[in-house]
Design a protein around this motif. Structure first.
Motif, PDB file in Angstrom:
ATOM      1  N   THR A  59     -32.777 -15.541   3.686  1.00 43.74           N
ATOM      2  CA  THR A  59     -31.362 -15.334   2.734  1.00 43.74           C
ATOM      3  C   THR A  59     -31.257 -13.962   2.686  1.00 43.74           C
ATOM      4  O   THR A  59     -30.066 -13.229   2.810  1.00 43.74           O
TER       5      THR A  59
ATOM      6  N   VAL B  54     -24.548  -6.456   4.527  1.00 41.65           N
ATOM      7  CA  VAL B  54     -24.227  -5.058   3.917  1.00 41.65           C
ATOM      8  C   VAL B  54     -24.444  -4.032   4.971  1.00 41.65           C
ATOM      9  O   VAL B  54     -23.562  -2.866   5.029  1.00 41.65           O
TER      10      VAL B  54
ATOM     11  N   THR C 204     -30.177 -11.998   5.823  1.00 39.26           N
ATOM     12  CA  THR C 204     -28.817 -12.164   6.040  1.00 39.26           C
ATOM     13  C   THR C 204     -27.655 -11.385   5.403  1.00 39.26           C
ATOM     14  O   THR C 204     -26.855 -10.595   5.723  1.00 39.26           O
ATOM     15  N   THR C 205     -28.260 -11.248   3.917  1.00 36.50           N
ATOM     16  CA  THR C 205     -27.386 -10.393   2.816  1.00 36.50           C
ATOM     17  C   THR C 205     -27.356  -8.928   3.431  1.00 36.50           C
ATOM     18  O   THR C 205     -26.691  -8.316   3.562  1.00 36.50           O
TER      19      THR C 205
END
Length: 115
Positions: A45, A53, A48-49
């Motif tokens: 997770t 960005v 992925t963030t």
């Protein structure tokens, strides 16, 4: 249809200590594997963030730097959970060893006093 055959269960002190040891091992394994599973999802997770960005112009470098720090923090946190669980399991194991030795000692004293 097969019928279950009743089995006589022994619940002596030796069996009780074996069960406590088994429960201890089960809990330590559950914490270890649970933490590893949650860590995997958490890292995925977070990655992925960071990747999203990093697509913003000018933020790729800072996002990847933050991602590296975040990954190291996650690794340390989950390793600490596994380490503490292992340490608690070891202490419980020593306590069960002490209980077993105390039981054996009491049993020997009881046997000698009957003689």
């Amino acid at each position: 249809m097969d019928q279950a055959v009743p089995v006589e269960r022994t619940t002596g002190r030796d069996e009780s200590l074996k069960r406590w040891r088994g429960l201890k091992d089960l809990i330590v394994d559950a914490v270890h594997h649970g933490a590893t599973g949650v860590e995997t999802v958490h890292r995925r997770t977070a990655r992925t963030t960071v990747e999203i960005v990093a697509r913003v112009p000018g933020l790729a470098g800072p996002a990847r730097a933050v991602g590296a720090v975040q990954d190291a923090a996650l690794a340390a946190s989950y390793e600490a959970v596994r380490g503490v669980s292992g340490a608690v399991g070891a202490v419980v194991g020593l306590a069960l060893d002490a209980a077993e030795l105390a039981r054996i000692s009491r049993s020997r004293r009881s046997t000698r006093s009957r003689e």
